[in-house]
Motif scaffolding. Sequence first.
Motif, PDB file in Angstrom:
ATOM      1  N   ILE A 123      16.379  36.222  47.836  1.00  0.00           N
ATOM      2  CA  ILE A 123      15.465  36.328  48.972  1.00  0.00           C
ATOM      3  C   ILE A 123      16.293  36.449  50.239  1.00  0.00           C
ATOM      4  O   ILE A 123      17.180  35.632  50.492  1.00  0.00           O
ATOM      5  CB  ILE A 123      14.544  35.093  49.088  1.00  0.00           C
ATOM      6  CG1 ILE A 123      13.896  34.756  47.745  1.00  0.00           C
ATOM      7  CG2 ILE A 123      13.500  35.314  50.184  1.00  0.00           C
ATOM      8  CD1 ILE A 123      12.992  35.818  47.194  1.00  0.00           C
ATOM      9  N   LEU A 124      16.014  37.475  51.029  1.00  0.00           N
ATOM     10  CA  LEU A 124      16.675  37.639  52.316  1.00  0.00           C
ATOM     11  C   LEU A 124      15.761  37.110  53.408  1.00  0.00           C
ATOM     12  O   LEU A 124      14.623  37.558  53.546  1.00  0.00           O
ATOM     13  CB  LEU A 124      16.988  39.118  52.566  1.00  0.00           C
ATOM     14  CG  LEU A 124      17.554  39.477  53.949  1.00  0.00           C
ATOM     15  CD1 LEU A 124      18.873  38.766  54.207  1.00  0.00           C
ATOM     16  CD2 LEU A 124      17.718  41.002  54.081  1.00  0.00           C
ATOM     17  N   VAL A 125      16.261  36.134  54.168  1.00  0.00           N
ATOM     18  CA  VAL A 125      15.503  35.537  55.269  1.00  0.00           C
ATOM     19  C   VAL A 125      16.076  36.065  56.580  1.00  0.00           C
ATOM     20  O   VAL A 125      17.235  35.803  56.910  1.00  0.00           O
ATOM     21  CB  VAL A 125      15.577  34.001  55.231  1.00  0.00           C
ATOM     22  CG1 VAL A 125      14.790  33.397  56.397  1.00  0.00           C
ATOM     23  CG2 VAL A 125      15.064  33.467  53.905  1.00  0.00           C
ATOM     24  N   ILE A 126      15.279  36.817  57.326  1.00  0.00           N
ATOM     25  CA  ILE A 126      15.711  37.364  58.611  1.00  0.00           C
ATOM     26  C   ILE A 126      14.955  36.611  59.696  1.00  0.00           C
ATOM     27  O   ILE A 126      13.778  36.868  59.954  1.00  0.00           O
ATOM     28  CB  ILE A 126      15.438  38.877  58.690  1.00  0.00           C
ATOM     29  CG1 ILE A 126      16.053  39.590  57.479  1.00  0.00           C
ATOM     30  CG2 ILE A 126      15.994  39.452  59.987  1.00  0.00           C
ATOM     31  CD1 ILE A 126      15.739  41.077  57.414  1.00  0.00           C
TER      32      ILE A 126
ATOM     33  N   VAL B 215      19.593  32.638  48.142  1.00  0.00           N
ATOM     34  CA  VAL B 215      19.165  32.882  49.520  1.00  0.00           C
ATOM     35  C   VAL B 215      20.284  33.524  50.333  1.00  0.00           C
ATOM     36  O   VAL B 215      21.431  33.068  50.292  1.00  0.00           O
ATOM     37  CB  VAL B 215      18.726  31.578  50.219  1.00  0.00           C
ATOM     38  CG1 VAL B 215      18.208  31.876  51.623  1.00  0.00           C
ATOM     39  CG2 VAL B 215      17.662  30.861  49.410  1.00  0.00           C
ATOM     40  N   GLU B 216      19.933  34.577  51.052  1.00  0.00           N
ATOM     41  CA  GLU B 216      20.819  35.178  52.044  1.00  0.00           C
ATOM     42  C   GLU B 216      20.097  35.133  53.377  1.00  0.00           C
ATOM     43  O   GLU B 216      18.881  35.354  53.437  1.00  0.00           O
ATOM     44  CB  GLU B 216      21.163  36.620  51.676  1.00  0.00           C
ATOM     45  CG  GLU B 216      21.895  36.771  50.356  1.00  0.00           C
ATOM     46  CD  GLU B 216      23.324  36.247  50.409  1.00  0.00           C
ATOM     47  OE1 GLU B 216      23.869  36.145  51.538  1.00  0.00           O
ATOM     48  OE2 GLU B 216      23.891  35.959  49.342  1.00  0.00           O
ATOM     49  N   MET B 217      20.831  34.875  54.457  1.00  0.00           N
ATOM     50  CA  MET B 217      20.189  34.740  55.765  1.00  0.00           C
ATOM     51  C   MET B 217      20.844  35.652  56.792  1.00  0.00           C
ATOM     52  O   MET B 217      22.061  35.863  56.761  1.00  0.00           O
ATOM     53  CB  MET B 217      20.249  33.290  56.241  1.00  0.00           C
ATOM     54  CG  MET B 217      19.440  32.335  55.378  1.00  0.00           C
ATOM     55  SD  MET B 217      19.184  30.711  56.139  1.00  0.00           S
ATOM     56  CE  MET B 217      20.852  30.046  56.094  1.00  0.00           C
ATOM     57  N   SER B 218      20.009  36.180  57.687  1.00  0.00           N
ATOM     58  CA  SER B 218      20.496  36.995  58.804  1.00  0.00           C
ATOM     59  C   SER B 218      19.841  36.488  60.082  1.00  0.00           C
ATOM     60  O   SER B 218      18.635  36.234  60.104  1.00  0.00           O
ATOM     61  CB  SER B 218      20.146  38.464  58.604  1.00  0.00           C
ATOM     62  OG  SER B 218      20.878  39.011  57.521  1.00  0.00           O
ATOM     63  N   PRO B 219      20.620  36.338  61.168  1.00  0.00           N
ATOM     64  CA  PRO B 219      20.101  35.731  62.391  1.00  0.00           C
ATOM     65  C   PRO B 219      19.396  36.692  63.339  1.00  0.00           C
ATOM     66  O   PRO B 219      18.839  36.257  64.347  1.00  0.00           O
ATOM     67  CB  PRO B 219      21.362  35.169  63.049  1.00  0.00           C
ATOM     68  CG  PRO B 219      22.434  36.142  62.633  1.00  0.00           C
ATOM     69  CD  PRO B 219      22.069  36.581  61.250  1.00  0.00           C
ATOM     70  N   ASP B 220      19.428  37.993  63.063  1.00  0.00           N
ATOM     71  CA  ASP B 220      18.758  38.946  63.955  1.00  0.00           C
ATOM     72  C   ASP B 220      18.443  40.219  63.186  1.00  0.00           C
ATOM     73  O   ASP B 220      18.836  40.396  62.027  1.00  0.00           O
ATOM     74  CB  ASP B 220      19.611  39.242  65.183  1.00  0.00           C
ATOM     75  CG  ASP B 220      20.983  39.797  64.825  1.00  0.00           C
ATOM     76  OD1 ASP B 220      21.043  40.846  64.151  1.00  0.00           O
ATOM     77  OD2 ASP B 220      22.000  39.186  65.224  1.00  0.00           O
TER      78      ASP B 220
ATOM     79  N   ALA C 277      21.133  45.638  58.002  1.00  0.00           N
ATOM     80  CA  ALA C 277      22.352  45.920  57.239  1.00  0.00           C
ATOM     81  C   ALA C 277      22.368  45.128  55.932  1.00  0.00           C
ATOM     82  O   ALA C 277      22.756  45.650  54.878  1.00  0.00           O
ATOM     83  CB  ALA C 277      23.585  45.577  58.078  1.00  0.00           C
ATOM     84  N   ALA C 278      21.913  43.870  55.988  1.00  0.00           N
ATOM     85  CA  ALA C 278      21.885  43.030  54.786  1.00  0.00           C
ATOM     86  C   ALA C 278      20.890  43.568  53.770  1.00  0.00           C
ATOM     87  O   ALA C 278      21.163  43.594  52.561  1.00  0.00           O
ATOM     88  CB  ALA C 278      21.534  41.591  55.161  1.00  0.00           C
TER      89      ALA C 278
ATOM     90  N   LEU D 191      19.844  44.777  48.801  1.00  0.00           N
ATOM     91  CA  LEU D 191      18.619  45.178  48.095  1.00  0.00           C
ATOM     92  C   LEU D 191      17.972  43.953  47.447  1.00  0.00           C
ATOM     93  O   LEU D 191      17.847  43.856  46.226  1.00  0.00           O
ATOM     94  CB  LEU D 191      18.922  46.245  47.044  1.00  0.00           C
ATOM     95  CG  LEU D 191      19.478  47.574  47.593  1.00  0.00           C
ATOM     96  CD1 LEU D 191      19.738  48.539  46.459  1.00  0.00           C
ATOM     97  CD2 LEU D 191      18.509  48.185  48.607  1.00  0.00           C
ATOM     98  N   PRO D 192      17.544  42.984  48.275  1.00  0.00           N
ATOM     99  CA  PRO D 192      16.997  41.727  47.754  1.00  0.00           C
ATOM    100  C   PRO D 192      15.674  41.940  47.023  1.00  0.00           C
ATOM    101  O   PRO D 192      15.047  42.992  47.142  1.00  0.00           O
ATOM    102  CB  PRO D 192      16.790  40.888  49.019  1.00  0.00           C
ATOM    103  CG  PRO D 192      16.562  41.903  50.093  1.00  0.00           C
ATOM    104  CD  PRO D 192      17.467  43.050  49.746  1.00  0.00           C
ATOM    105  N   ASP D 193      15.255  40.922  46.295  1.00  0.00           N
ATOM    106  CA  ASP D 193      13.982  40.986  45.585  1.00  0.00           C
ATOM    107  C   ASP D 193      12.804  40.833  46.528  1.00  0.00           C
ATOM    108  O   ASP D 193      11.692  41.292  46.227  1.00  0.00           O
ATOM    109  CB  ASP D 193      13.931  39.894  44.504  1.00  0.00           C
ATOM    110  CG  ASP D 193      14.979  40.125  43.436  1.00  0.00           C
ATOM    111  OD1 ASP D 193      14.778  41.011  42.595  1.00  0.00           O
ATOM    112  OD2 ASP D 193      16.012  39.419  43.452  1.00  0.00           O
ATOM    113  N   LEU D 194      13.020  40.195  47.685  1.00  0.00           N
ATOM    114  CA  LEU D 194      11.965  39.982  48.674  1.00  0.00           C
ATOM    115  C   LEU D 194      12.604  39.644  50.006  1.00  0.00           C
ATOM    116  O   LEU D 194      13.701  39.073  50.056  1.00  0.00           O
ATOM    117  CB  LEU D 194      11.025  38.862  48.222  1.00  0.00           C
ATOM    118  CG  LEU D 194       9.792  38.555  49.087  1.00  0.00           C
ATOM    119  CD1 LEU D 194       8.590  38.183  48.207  1.00  0.00           C
ATOM    120  CD2 LEU D 194      10.069  37.406  50.058  1.00  0.00           C
TER     121      LEU D 194
END
Length: 233
Positions: A4-7, A28-33, A39-40, A45-48
């Motif tokens: 899961i990518l959390v932006i 979990v992968e996280m991006s702050p903006d 780019a993430a 190519l996350p599942d959600l």
Amino acid sequence: MQTILVIEDEADIADLIAFNLRRNNFNVEMSPDGLHGLAAARSLLPDLIVLDLMMPGMDGVSLFKELQREATTRKIPVIMLTARGQTEDKIAGLEIGADDYMTKPFSPKELMLRIKNLLKRSVPASSGAELKCGPFRFIKNSLKFYVDGEEVDLTATEFKLMLYLSERRNVPQDRHDLLMEVMGYSSDVHSRTLDTHMKRLRRKLGDRVDLLETVRGVGYKLNVPDEEGSSLT
């Protein structure tokens, strides 16, 4: 493990979401903006994706539109997360293609349920690789959909709704059943969400839009003439 990518630019909210996701056995992968998030999404190519709308630099709506332009990211399920609580904002988010929408403050437990339900809708069906229903053709293991032989790009939610109606063609389907069986909602408070998905689906059916009928007081029905029939392979 599903990723899961959390932006999300608010660190405390991002950490809360990540904590609950890890407790539920997600990677979990996280991006702050928005720019880092785009780019993430392209590289992972996350599942959600859990996507905040109000961010510096690139906002969530602009980011989402970029994802929709690219074939590799177009079908990634997205839950929009924002402080905007007005119904109009929710509908606008869904109309541009988001699969779900939650407002802050939110219940982490409800968010986890929404994520799990959406991931279930995105998993290709294992029984019967292909369904043909009149002018419509479904390839379940790749979530591909065709109208009169032409491929039409559907989100996972749109695909599941159309498949559910096709498998029960010519029989009115109750709104509550569609909300519960297809979208994973346990109550009718999300009826506007269902209507928005159906409105978006109608725009994609082209000349065959008249086959998708609103049954007043009940729900929806897909009308396919008996002579056109359906087949499962």
